[in-house]
Design an enzyme around this catalytic site. Sequence first.
Site: not given
Length: 334
Positions: A54, A204, A206-207, A210
């Site tokens: 990362y 979620l 990746r949104g 959300s």
Amino acid sequence: MRTLGTTGPRVSDLGLGTMGMSDLYGPADGAESIATIHAALDAGITLLDTGDFYGMGHNELLIHDALKDRDRDGVQISVKFGAQRDYDGNWLGFDGRPAAVKTSLAYTLRRLRTDHVDIYRLSRVDPAVPIEETVGAIAEEVEKGHVRHIGLSEVGADTIRRAHAVHPIADLQIEYSLLSRDIEAAILPTCRELGIGVTAYGVLSRGLLSGHWSKDRRLAAGDFRSVSPRFGGDNLAHNLALVEGLRDLAAAKDATVAQLAIAWVLAQGEDIVPLVGARRRDRLAEALGALDVSLTRDDLDRIQSIIPAGSAAGGRYAAAQLAHLDSEQPVVDN
């Protein structure tokens, strides 16, 4: 608190996934990232999930900075390794050789400035190296005290069994959400049979789940969702329509859509720990609110009717990436 499997550590009900603080979701604010980690620890989150790739080490250095004045023994750090990248961030494959295990771990320990990681796992199966060899090398580091527990990432049921036969596996890290439920067929039952916990990322999607996403949202340069099938064209419109169906129930539960989606994962079993990828304190606070959402059997049935298993449009990764996932390979009937 929940226990990761029968041999793993006791961790908080929610873990914090820190990838987005360094990589793949566009620019992030370093000071806000550290403040978010501090807020998570202050709220009782003990599990921090990272990967040595990362930001090519940036994320581990960030976690070190965040933990400078904190109790190391009060935190469980879960690290993925094996993904190979060049200076420009291009993906070059995966390396699960025993020598790579030991080298990667040594660099991780140096960056984190600690003498151990709590859970260590290969990020993706290396097709050139039997999983037994990779897990065996990590087991040697367990004997030395540099690793406390061994985990797996995105592997199928057969690989889980082979790895667990070499050394007890604490947990499997894998995507699991209302929009990604393939693990329910064979992978999750195998984990439960063997006493292996699940740390669920992408809770979620990746949104998408959300409640904050819109079809007009523009993505920053470097945000991998720009090439994700679920975020494109008609797929995005279909998936957002599914999510909209959750709003009335969320409101009835005095919750946000995101909280409802996280609460659904929490309700799937005490052996599952959702990882929330909050990069900001406000998003973290919203995610923590999911712990106060109690779902009844009727609620769960209603959610199932709104978003049935398999109803998402588009794959969770592009086809080329899915090909690297052992968890996505067809099960061979022996």
